[in-house]
Every structure is written in structure tokens, then in C-alpha cells.
Scaffold this motif. Structure first.
Motif, PDB file in Angstrom:
ATOM      1  N   VAL A   8       0.838  -1.154  -0.357  1.00 30.88           N
ATOM      2  CA  VAL A   8      -0.047   0.233  -0.030  1.00 30.88           C
ATOM      3  C   VAL A   8       1.004   1.352  -0.342  1.00 30.88           C
ATOM      4  CG1 VAL A   8      -1.407   1.612   1.683  1.00 30.88           C
ATOM      5  CG2 VAL A   8      -1.462  -1.205   1.014  1.00 30.88           C
ATOM      6  N   GLU A  60      -6.314  -2.432   7.306  1.00 35.20           N
ATOM      7  CA  GLU A  60      -4.866  -1.931   7.237  1.00 35.20           C
ATOM      8  C   GLU A  60      -4.475  -0.606   6.683  1.00 35.20           C
ATOM      9  OE1 GLU A  60      -4.187  -5.478   3.531  1.00 35.20           O
ATOM     10  OE2 GLU A  60      -5.445  -3.534   3.198  1.00 35.20           O
ATOM     11  N   LYS A  61      -6.078   0.550   6.272  1.00 34.57           N
ATOM     12  CA  LYS A  61      -5.793   1.519   6.466  1.00 34.57           C
ATOM     13  C   LYS A  61      -5.554   2.856   7.962  1.00 34.57           C
ATOM     14  CE  LYS A  61      -9.839   4.666   7.171  1.00 34.57           C
ATOM     15  NZ  LYS A  61     -10.555   5.788   6.531  1.00 34.57           N
ATOM     16  N   PHE A  62      -5.590   1.465   8.774  1.00 31.93           N
ATOM     17  CA  PHE A  62      -5.504   2.435  10.642  1.00 31.93           C
ATOM     18  C   PHE A  62      -3.681   2.362  10.760  1.00 31.93           C
ATOM     19  CE2 PHE A  62      -9.751   1.475   9.869  1.00 31.93           C
ATOM     20  CZ  PHE A  62     -10.103   2.097  10.571  1.00 31.93           C
ATOM     21  N   LYS A  63      -3.238   3.154  10.924  1.00 31.00           N
ATOM     22  CA  LYS A  63      -1.512   3.338  11.203  1.00 31.00           C
ATOM     23  C   LYS A  63      -1.670   3.442  13.000  1.00 31.00           C
ATOM     24  CE  LYS A  63      -0.824   6.202   7.856  1.00 31.00           C
ATOM     25  NZ  LYS A  63      -0.005   7.721   6.873  1.00 31.00           N
ATOM     26  N   LYS A  79      -7.531  -6.757   6.481  1.00 31.33           N
ATOM     27  CA  LYS A  79      -7.735  -5.373   5.509  1.00 31.33           C
ATOM     28  C   LYS A  79      -8.702  -4.754   5.383  1.00 31.33           C
ATOM     29  CE  LYS A  79      -7.359  -8.431   1.322  1.00 31.33           C
ATOM     30  NZ  LYS A  79      -6.403  -8.185   0.203  1.00 31.33           N
ATOM     31  N   ARG A  80      -9.398  -4.715   6.958  1.00 36.45           N
ATOM     32  CA  ARG A  80     -10.421  -4.025   7.185  1.00 36.45           C
ATOM     33  C   ARG A  80      -9.339  -2.826   8.585  1.00 36.45           C
ATOM     34  NH1 ARG A  80     -11.229  -9.043   9.760  1.00 36.45           N
ATOM     35  NH2 ARG A  80     -10.847  -9.310  11.982  1.00 36.45           N
ATOM     36  N   CYS A  91       1.684   4.546   0.597  1.00 35.18           N
ATOM     37  CA  CYS A  91       1.881   5.567   2.018  1.00 35.18           C
ATOM     38  C   CYS A  91       3.530   6.391   2.202  1.00 35.18           C
ATOM     39  CB  CYS A  91       2.931   4.844   2.996  1.00 35.18           C
ATOM     40  SG  CYS A  91       1.888   3.240   3.506  1.00 35.18           S
ATOM     41  N   SER A 151     -15.266  -0.826  11.294  1.00 38.89           N
ATOM     42  CA  SER A 151     -14.117  -1.600  10.498  1.00 38.89           C
ATOM     43  C   SER A 151     -13.926  -2.986  10.700  1.00 38.89           C
ATOM     44  CB  SER A 151     -13.291  -0.702  10.085  1.00 38.89           C
ATOM     45  OG  SER A 151     -13.541   0.454   9.663  1.00 38.89           O
TER      46      SER A 151
END
Length: 466
Positions: free
Chosen positions: A66, A89-92, A86-87, A68, A209
Motif C-alpha cells: 500500500v 490496513e488503512k489504520f496506522k 484488510k479491515r 504510504c 471497520s
């Protein structure tokens, strides 16, 4: 650059190499990583494609990692790819952790993360010590020790006039964040629609999520962050499972008015929608009385009221929270809670029960103290040159940073930490669409008076309008 050392560390962990390439300006322009992998008894090589440092995608073999930003990214190599669900992945790393780490590195005054730099009341700490000495140190009953459940129910009756059964309608959790998670996991199914008001506390989106919910967001906009009623009416429907309300509201300090709550209540009744209401700042209501959604006519049966000890008693590290709901909703919350944490710290629960029985004078003094702190910060921010928006509750203030000429909230907060020595939180992380929050940053005033004054003085001496 920080991210190069992160790449190198991660590559060394998997037996890889890092080659740095510099551009004409001397800045790092890309990376090439190579790792020899055993495959079917032979050797093969997968290369990471050189990418611009500012904005890149790393390709490993035929797998894409992804994209970044260079300042904060995770490099996944070979079999590491796909290990994060995957649910998520967007959260860092949460913005609060990032800003607090930068604060330490640059010795900045932290007006970002919402934890007090002063301690909670002695009588509550002494109650915890006593409970520990008395041997109250083993697993507690899953949904709370009877004494705390009763204290929560009694406090709720004082605040709302509602009588609840402490054994059937109160669930003690490990902080309000767990109460939120247990509520969503216990009552929301994959694909259910849930409405949030943006900006919102970041755990809401992450937890939804994990549940697999379909999130719909309605943006509250400055200067007063009022609820856009017509938009809400167009979004809520028979497909809506729940609506989540936070009042007093983090990060804006908004308090939902009785008129707004009445409209939301009528729409929920009409469309058979549940309400999850996060009320952790209910005792930090400065300019209006806090109104609990559950207290409105016909709303208790569809409302889960979420609260905690930490904000009111300056004991955020204890992580004592609770959920109040009718039995048919409590069942779902308790089912999820049983498999999240099962039980919450036993001696801290005994102390929390003592805290909730504090006299009304405690809450009055708390409010006076915070109003004085708020005045120091708000007057200081105005003197510095910020556009300061009204805050009626919580210990947060939201400001418009654009008079200082930085391109967005993240850039401003980084500049504020590195060049001025003060930490604020960029609010764009609290929106589904970050553009909605790019002009706003959040400061907290849950600090001692000297810290607040020092932060204001730093900003007065080093911040300049552009």
C-alpha cells in the motif's frame, strides 16, 4: 530521513539489504531492497522498485504494498504482505501516539493528547490502595463488582432521573473505548449502516471497520458545529442500524442541544434505529446542562449510554468504563465484553465505586477548575492570532490555523512542534474525508495552569501570521 532507518531496520529483520539513492538535490530519492529467497530448493530474488521518497508504492515481486507517505509508513516484505487484516490496513499508529512521541523528541509542551498532567483525588487513590491491601486482586465478576454496578446506577439516576437495574442493565468495561467496542461488536452485524457525526473520536471508525459496518458520516461544521438536520433526514433510513453521538463532543467541545437531540430521537423512533451515546465528558459541561439521550421520552429502550471514570476523576490510566442499556441490548454488549476482556481491574473497580459516591461539591469544583484553565488557553490562543471556535464542554478547543499560512493541519502541527515547541492534534484524522478538517487543529487544556501559560508564551514569541 526517519523512514530510511525504518526501512533498514525492517529489511535487516528479514535478512535484506538497503541501498540508498540520492537525487540531484541531495535528498533521498528512492530505495532498492533485495532479499534472497529460497524457493523450491533454489534461489530467487525479489526487488523493491525504486520510488520517489515523497510518495511511493513499493513492489515486491508481483505483490504491491500500500502507498504510504514517506514520513510514516510500514514496509511489508515477502510473507509479511497480507498479515494485517484488510479491515485494518488503512489504520496506522494513532495520531495521539505520533504527536506524543514527537513531543518527547522535541521537548514540546503537549497540549495534544487529552490526559491531565496532574493527579486524581487522594480519596479515590486511597480507596484503590485499601482494596489492594484487603486482597481484592483476583478476577472480578465479568460485568462488574456489585458495588460499582450499584454506584453507576445511582449516579445515573441522579443525573437523568432514570432508575436502572444494576444487575441487568449496567456492564463494567475496561474503559469507555472497550464499552464502545463491546457495543458495536455485540449489536452491529456486517453490512449494517451506522451514522457518525464528523469529526469523531478515531476509535469509532476503526471499531466499526472491525465489525464490518457500513459507515455514513455527517459533518459538523464551524463555527458552531450544529447538526445539519436536513442532511441527517436524508441519510437516516430503515437501513440504518445505529447512530453514534458524542456529547459533549470530542474534538470540538460542542454540546448537542435539546432541540437537536429531540430531532435525532424522533428520527430514530420513526426508523427503528439504535443510539450509542458516548458521554465521557458529561461532567465537563460548562455553558449548558448535559442532556443524556436515554432520558428523552421513549429513548431508553433503544439507547446504550457509554461513560467512564477517567475524564471526571483525572485517572485516565485506570481504564474503568461502563455501558448502561435495557436488558435486551445489554445482553449483546455483555456477550462481546466476555470475549474481549472478560473482566476489569478489581481493586480499581472498588475505588471507582468510592469515586462515584463523591459529593456534588466535587463536581462543582471540577467544573470551576476547568473553566479557569479554559479561560487561560482560549484567551491565549486568541492573543496569538488563532480563530478560536466556541467550546461548551470537554477539555478541548478547536481553532482555525490558517492565519499562519501552513498548507494543512498536519503541516501546521509538525511546524508547531518542531519550531515552536507546542503540540496540538490535527483534526483531519477525525473525518472520513480529511479535507473537511484540514483547516482545524485541537488543543487541550487538561494541564496545570503553568503549563498552559508556558505554551501560550511559546506561541506568542515564535508563531507569526503569514
Amino acid at each position: 530521513m526517519l523512514w530510511t532507518s525504518e526501512v533498514r531496520w525492517r529489511l535487516e529483520r528479514v535478512g535484506g539489504e538497503l541501498e540508498s539513492e540520492k537525487g540531484d538535490d541531495g535528498e533521498l530519492a528512492g530505495v532498492v531492497a533485495r532479499r534472497r529467497l529460497a524457493h523450491d530448493g533454489g534461489g530467487c530474488s525479489r526487488s523493491v522498485v525504486p520510488c520517489p521518497a515523497a510518495d511511493f508504492t513499493l513492489l515486491i515481486g508481483d505483490r504491491s504494498v500500500v502507498p504510504c507517505p514517506a514520513a510514516d509508513f510500514t514496509l511489508l516484505i515477502g510473507d509479511w504482505y497480507g498479515t494485517v487484516a484488510k479491515r485494518l490496513e488503512k489504520f496506522k499508529t494513532t495520531i495521539f501516539t505520533q504527536m506524543s512521541m514527537l513531543a518527547i523528541k522535541h521537548e514540546a509542551i503537549n497540549l495534544g493528547q487529552g490526559f491531565p498532567n496532574f493527579d486524581g483525588p487522594e480519596f479515590v487513590k486511597e480507596a484503590a490502595i485499601q482494596a489492594i491491601k484487603e486482597g481484592k486482586n483476583q478476577y472480578a465478576r465479568g460485568y462488574g463488582i456489585p458495588d460499582l454496578n450499584s454506584a453507576v446506577a445511582a449516579r445515573f439516576r441522579k443525573d437523568t432521573g432514570l432508575m436502572v437495574d444494576p444487575e441487568k442493565e449496567v456492564t463494567v468495561t475496561s474503559g469507555c473505548t472497550e464499552a464502545i467496542a463491546a457495543t458495536m461488536l455485540g449489536l452491529i452485524n456486517p453490512g449494517d449502516e451506522v451514522i457518525l457525526f464528523a469529526p469523531f473520536y478515531d476509535s469509532y471508525e476503526a471499531t466499526l471497520s472491525m465489525v464490518g459496518a457500513k459507515i455514513k458520516s455527517i459533518t459538523l461544521r464551524p463555527p458552531d458545529f450544529s447538526v445539519p438536520i436536513d442532511e441527517l433526514k436524508s441519510v437516516i433510513s430503515k437501513n440504518t442500524r445505529a447512530i453514534l453521538i458524542n456529547t459533549p463532543h470530542n474534538p470540538t467541545g460542542k454540546m448537542f442541544s435539546r432541540e437537536e437531540l429531540n430531532v435525532i430521537a424522533s428520527l430514530c423512533i420513526e426508523n427503528d434505529v439504535l443510539v450509542f451515546t458516548d458521554e465521557v465528558y458529561d461532567k465537563l459541561a460548562f455553558e449548558a446542562d448535559h442532556i443524556s439521550m436515554a432520558s428523552l421520552p421513549d429513548m431508553y429502550e433503544r439507547t446504550i449510554t457509554l461513560n467512564s471514570l477517567g475524564k471526571t476523576f483525572s485517572l485516565t490510566g485506570w481504564k474503568i468504563g461502563w455501558a448502561i442499556a435495557p436488558p435486551h441490548l445489554t445482553w449483546g454488549v455483555r456477550q462481546a465484553h466476555s470475549f474481549l476482556t472478560f473482566a476489569t481491574s478489581t481493586p480499581m473497580q472498588w475505588a471507582a465505586a468510592t469515586a462515584l459516591r463523591a459529593p456534588e461539591s466535587y463536581y462543582e469544583e471540577l467544573k470551576r477548575d476547568y473553566m479557569a484553565k479554559k479561560a487561560i488557553l482560549v484567551e491565549g490562543l486568541k492573543a496569538v492570532g488563532f480563530v478560536v471556535y466556541p467550546s461548551s464542554g470537554t477539555y478541548f478547543v478547536v481553532v482555525d490555523h490558517t492565519p499562519f499560512g501552513l498548507e494543512n493541519d498536519v503541516a501546521f502541527c509538525e511546524y508547531l512542534i518542531k519550531e515552536v515547541g507546542v503540540v496540538a492534534i490535527p483534526t483531519s484524522v477525525f473525518y472520513l474525508n480529511p479535507e473537511d478538517g484540514k483547516n482545524l487543529v485541537r488543543f487541550t487544556f487538561c494541564k496545570d495552569d503553568d503549563t498552559l501559560r508556558s505554551a501560550v508564551e511559546r506561541m506568542k514569541s515564535k508563531l507569526r501570521r503569514r
